[in-house]
Design an enzyme around this catalytic site. Structure first.
Site, PDB file in Angstrom:
ATOM      1  N   CYS A  38      37.136  39.347  39.454  1.00 41.40           N
ATOM      2  CA  CYS A  38      36.018  40.278  39.561  1.00 41.40           C
ATOM      3  C   CYS A  38      35.554  40.413  41.019  1.00 41.40           C
ATOM      4  O   CYS A  38      36.282  40.902  41.855  1.00 41.40           O
ATOM      5  CB  CYS A  38      34.897  39.832  38.622  1.00 41.40           C
ATOM      6  SG  CYS A  38      33.678  41.091  38.252  1.00 41.40           S
ATOM      7  N   HIS A  39      34.342  39.953  41.330  1.00 37.84           N
ATOM      8  CA  HIS A  39      33.819  39.983  42.695  1.00 37.84           C
ATOM      9  C   HIS A  39      34.175  38.724  43.484  1.00 37.84           C
ATOM     10  O   HIS A  39      33.861  38.614  44.660  1.00 37.84           O
ATOM     11  CB  HIS A  39      32.297  40.149  42.685  1.00 37.84           C
ATOM     12  CG  HIS A  39      31.843  41.525  42.290  1.00 37.84           C
ATOM     13  ND1 HIS A  39      31.855  41.963  40.991  1.00 37.84           N
ATOM     14  CD2 HIS A  39      31.368  42.556  43.032  1.00 37.84           C
ATOM     15  CE1 HIS A  39      31.402  43.202  40.941  1.00 37.84           C
ATOM     16  NE2 HIS A  39      31.108  43.588  42.155  1.00 37.84           N
TER      17      HIS A  39
END
Length: 186
Positions: A111-112
């Site tokens: 994800c991030h």
């Protein structure tokens, strides 16, 4: 499923981690026989994020000041928006991440989470994926970004979001079982 008995995995996180992106890989690695440690800048607990709200707290197993990459066989970096933003501003966290690459050990980010890899200056020339909103950040740092559920580049495992956790977990386990990767470096 691979047998990871005797393997120790660091999961670097702080407040604001995406709950499933920490708990799902942790459970999968432990089911495969590995020992996991949640590593954070401070002792106690860290608070997760789930569906746009604060969620459950997770116990911290080890403090960043007291560990080194030689204590572990691999590193997992959960995402969330808050978690990587806080950790990428922590010099000790960045050096901890870089040390896994210097030691050619598997690193996985979802994800991030790859934002911490950008700050660690380890993405140039690497094939990667992430949450779409940080695509340009990765490309500007020299990564070759692709839209796939999971990407493996010489021991570096990346995925886009919680929807990709099954594929992410399987590849993390596979890379940990393989061990060090010569091309996994800074």
């Amino acid at each position: 499923m691979e047998n990871l008995k005797g393997k120790r995995i660091a999961i670097l996180a702080t407040n604001g981690f995406e709950e499933s992106e920490l708990t799902s890989p942790k459970q999968a690695l432990e089911k495969a026989g590995a020992t996991t440690h949640v590593v954070a800048p401070k002792s106690g607990t860290i608070k997760g994020w789930n569906n746009g709200n604060w969620s459950k707290e997770i116990n911290v197993d080890a403090i960043l000041d007291e560990v080194k990459s030689s204590d572990y066989h691999a590193l997992v970096l959960p995402g969330g928006v808050i978690n990587p933003d806080l950790l990428r501003r922590d010099d000790k966290a960045i050096e901890f991440i870089r040390s896994f690459f210097k030691a050619h050990k598997p690193v996985a980010a979802i994800c991030h989470g790859p934002q911490m890899l950008i700050e660690s200056e380890v993405v140039e020339g690497r094939k990667m994926t992430s949450f779409p909103s940080i695509r340009k950040d990765l490309e500007n740092a020299g990564a070759h970004w692709v839209d796939m559920e999971v990407v493996v580049d010489e021991g570096l495992v990346t995925s886009r979001s919680p929807e990709d956790l099954n594929a992410f977990n399987a590849k993390v386990i596979e890379e940990v079982a393989e061990g060090k990767h010569k091309e996994q470096t800074v």
